[in-house]
Design an enzyme around this catalytic site. Structure first.
Site, PDB file in Angstrom:
ATOM      1  N   TYR A 135       0.905  -1.264   0.125  1.00  0.00           N
ATOM      2  CA  TYR A 135       0.018  -0.032   0.017  1.00  0.00           C
ATOM      3  C   TYR A 135       0.778   1.283  -0.105  1.00  0.00           C
ATOM      4  O   TYR A 135       0.455   2.322  -0.474  1.00  0.00           O
ATOM      5  CB  TYR A 135      -0.827   0.185   1.375  1.00  0.00           C
ATOM      6  CG  TYR A 135      -2.336  -0.502   1.067  1.00  0.00           C
ATOM      7  CD1 TYR A 135      -2.369  -1.938   0.641  1.00  0.00           C
ATOM      8  CD2 TYR A 135      -3.632   0.302   1.167  1.00  0.00           C
ATOM      9  CE1 TYR A 135      -3.814  -2.272   0.349  1.00  0.00           C
ATOM     10  CE2 TYR A 135      -4.875  -0.356   1.111  1.00  0.00           C
ATOM     11  CZ  TYR A 135      -4.896  -1.604   0.788  1.00  0.00           C
ATOM     12  OH  TYR A 135      -6.191  -1.991   0.398  1.00  0.00           O
ATOM     13  N   LYS A 186       2.281 -15.224   2.683  1.00  0.00           N
ATOM     14  CA  LYS A 186       2.612 -16.092   1.558  1.00  0.00           C
ATOM     15  C   LYS A 186       3.993 -16.178   1.119  1.00  0.00           C
ATOM     16  O   LYS A 186       4.703 -15.923   0.695  1.00  0.00           O
ATOM     17  CB  LYS A 186       1.953 -14.891   0.247  1.00  0.00           C
ATOM     18  CG  LYS A 186       2.031 -15.588  -0.918  1.00  0.00           C
ATOM     19  CD  LYS A 186       1.090 -16.781  -0.850  1.00  0.00           C
ATOM     20  CE  LYS A 186       1.028 -17.443  -2.552  1.00  0.00           C
ATOM     21  NZ  LYS A 186       0.394 -18.659  -2.483  1.00  0.00           N
ATOM     22  N   ASP A 218      -3.967 -17.984   0.105  1.00  0.00           N
ATOM     23  CA  ASP A 218      -4.820 -18.707  -0.595  1.00  0.00           C
ATOM     24  C   ASP A 218      -5.537 -19.571   0.204  1.00  0.00           C
ATOM     25  O   ASP A 218      -6.868 -19.678   0.112  1.00  0.00           O
ATOM     26  CB  ASP A 218      -4.072 -19.034  -1.823  1.00  0.00           C
ATOM     27  CG  ASP A 218      -2.855 -20.106  -1.569  1.00  0.00           C
ATOM     28  OD1 ASP A 218      -2.419 -19.912  -0.353  1.00  0.00           O
ATOM     29  OD2 ASP A 218      -2.484 -20.891  -2.404  1.00  0.00           O
ATOM     30  N   ASP A 242      -6.940  -6.486   3.632  1.00  0.00           N
ATOM     31  CA  ASP A 242      -7.911  -5.661   3.206  1.00  0.00           C
ATOM     32  C   ASP A 242      -9.046  -6.799   2.396  1.00  0.00           C
ATOM     33  O   ASP A 242     -10.071  -6.882   2.433  1.00  0.00           O
ATOM     34  CB  ASP A 242      -7.258  -4.987   1.971  1.00  0.00           C
ATOM     35  CG  ASP A 242      -8.252  -4.042   1.116  1.00  0.00           C
ATOM     36  OD1 ASP A 242      -9.391  -3.718   1.625  1.00  0.00           O
ATOM     37  OD2 ASP A 242      -8.134  -4.351   0.020  1.00  0.00           O
ATOM     38  N   ASP A 246     -12.961  -8.357   3.920  1.00  0.00           N
ATOM     39  CA  ASP A 246     -14.268  -8.187   3.228  1.00  0.00           C
ATOM     40  C   ASP A 246     -14.849  -9.628   2.977  1.00  0.00           C
ATOM     41  O   ASP A 246     -16.038  -9.652   3.185  1.00  0.00           O
ATOM     42  CB  ASP A 246     -14.069  -7.461   1.867  1.00  0.00           C
ATOM     43  CG  ASP A 246     -14.101  -6.265   1.698  1.00  0.00           C
ATOM     44  OD1 ASP A 246     -13.871  -5.461   2.494  1.00  0.00           O
ATOM     45  OD2 ASP A 246     -14.521  -5.648   0.522  1.00  0.00           O
TER      46      ASP A 246
HETATM   47  C1  IPM Z   1     -10.409  -0.763   3.371  1.00  0.00           C
HETATM   48  C2  IPM Z   1     -10.917   0.093   1.919  1.00  0.00           C
HETATM   49  C3  IPM Z   1      -9.365   1.007   1.958  1.00  0.00           C
HETATM   50  C4  IPM Z   1      -8.305   0.047   1.815  1.00  0.00           C
HETATM   51  C5  IPM Z   1      -9.588   1.932   0.561  1.00  0.00           C
HETATM   52  C6  IPM Z   1     -10.823   2.661   0.530  1.00  0.00           C
HETATM   53  C7  IPM Z   1      -8.542   2.681   0.486  1.00  0.00           C
HETATM   54  O1  IPM Z   1     -10.975  -0.877   1.208  1.00  0.00           O
HETATM   55  O2  IPM Z   1     -10.418   0.052   4.383  1.00  0.00           O
HETATM   56  O3  IPM Z   1     -10.446  -1.777   3.629  1.00  0.00           O
HETATM   57  O4  IPM Z   1      -8.158  -0.509   0.822  1.00  0.00           O
HETATM   58  O5  IPM Z   1      -7.619  -0.110   2.934  1.00  0.00           O
HETATM   59 MG    MG Z   2     -11.076  -2.994   1.819  1.00  0.00          MG
END
Ligand code: IPM
Ligand code: MG
Length: 351
Positions: A135, A186, A218, A242, A246
């Site tokens: 990042y 990884k 993975d 990240d 999700d």
């Molecule tokens: C998160 C989001 C952010 C990230 C974006 C909005 C930059 O997806 O907080 O998970 O990638 O960290």
């Molecule tokens: Mg995110």
């Protein structure tokens, strides 16, 4: 406590308004000040993270953050895109430890796309490193090679101190929970991740009570769907965290329920729902405010040391779900579908 409220874009203003109403109802000595962030700040002040907003945050004890992101600004140079606001705040305040819990509420077992027996009772915590990795790694860019071919490149790196500090946070969090920590990397392919595994293993020596395991990312992505209850605490780098967070959110039925805390080593924190600005439903008053309300609870707990007040909010959220209040993202036939503000009202009533 001085709380800096940064509503941001899309549904951000609607959901933070409900969280602030809930915080105000607690009768605690809290002061609120608001500033623009993200696309809203770019439109008002020409920058997604204006100096005036940073200043307000510096003078506060914690940040309550809504969401940033606005498709119509995606063609701006990267440094002016709304997302840079959240990345800039993480860097400016050294918010290296990101707590992303995922819990399945008993009433919402059927909201998950996975079979109820796979997710019932799930309670995991992902700790994502938040200020390093690919990042922020340099060099990065898009360049044209001598043969005229364009290429994009980014750099993944982690230093030993960066890995050590987030590992300590993760082991300490595991000590307060089920005492199991899974480090996701990884290491079979990436040198950065080989070092990650080495350092996490070394830090683990100081926490003999915590059972440490390692998993390739993975496989972790697969195991989260196959048998998510095998996990207690997961610690991982910025990019993998990240993605996995999700994925983990979907185990719970909706990303609209998951709060997060991003902390530095002084308990200063930024608290935000893990979902984004959801431009498709912005301004309609239908977004789920619970992730932001639960983020406010984390704010009281981590930055305020106000455990009892945090639990009051969490209990109120559990109660409204048990009472059958549902926003559209978790709607169920036969239950009451409500909008953002009505959900906030229900939480206030439960409080
Ligand atoms: C998160 C989001 C952010 C990230 C974006 C909005 C930059 O997806 O907080 O998970 O990638 O960290
Ligand atoms: Mg995110």
């Amino acid at each position: 406590m001085k709380i800096c409220v940064l509503p941001g874009d899309g549904i951000g203003p609607e959901i933070t308004a409900e969280a602030v109403r809930v915080l105000r109802a607690l009768d605690l000595p809290l002061e609120f000040a608001e500033a623009p962030i993200g696309g809203a700040a770019y439109r008002a002040l020409g920058h997604p993270l204006p100096e005036s907003t940073l200043d307000l945050a510096r003078r506060s004890d914690a940040i309550l953050f809504g969401a940033v992101g606005d498709f119509s600004l995606d063609t701006l140079p990267r440094e002016l895109r709304p997302e840079q606001a959240i990345l800039g705040l993480r860097k400016a305040f050294n918010l290296f430890a990101n707590f992303r819990p995922a819990r399945v509420y008993p009433e919402l077992v059927h909201a998950s796309t996975l079979k109820p027996e796979i997710v019932a009772g799930l309670d995991i915590l992902i700790i994502r490193e938040l200020t390093g990795d690919i990042y922020f790694g340099q060099p990065r860019g898009i360049r044209t090679l001598e043969n005229g071919v364009r290429e994009g490149f980014d750099t993944m790196h982690y230093s030993v101190p960066e890995i050590e500090r987030v590992a300590h946070v993760a082991f300490q969090a595991a000590m307060k929970r089920g005492k199991r920590l899974c480090s996701v990397d990884k290491a079979n392919v990436l040198d950065t991740m080989q070092l990650w595994r080495e350092v996490v293993t070394a830090v683990g020596k100081a926490y003999p009570e915590v059972e440490l395991s390692h998993m390739y990312v993975d496989n972790a992505a697969m195991q989260l769907l196959k048998n998510p209850k095998q996990f207690d605490v997961i610690v991982t780098g910025n990019l993998f965290g990240d993605i996995l967070s999700d994925e983990a959110s979907m185990l719970t039925g909706s990303i609209g329920l998951l709060p997060s805390a991003s902390l530095n080593d002084k308990n200063f924190g930024l608290y935000e729902p893990i979902h984004g600005s959801a431009p498709d439903i912005a301004g309609k008053g239908i977004a789920n405010p619970l992730a932001t309300i639960l983020s406010a609870a984390m704010l009281l707990r981590f930055s305020g040391g106000l455990e009892a007040a945090a639990q009051r909010i969490e209990n109120a959220v559990e109660k409204v779900l048990a009472q059958g209040y549902r926003t559209g993202d978790i709607a169920e036939p036969g239950l009451r579908t409500v909008g953002t503000k009505e959900m906030g009202d229900a939480v206030l009533a439960a409080l």
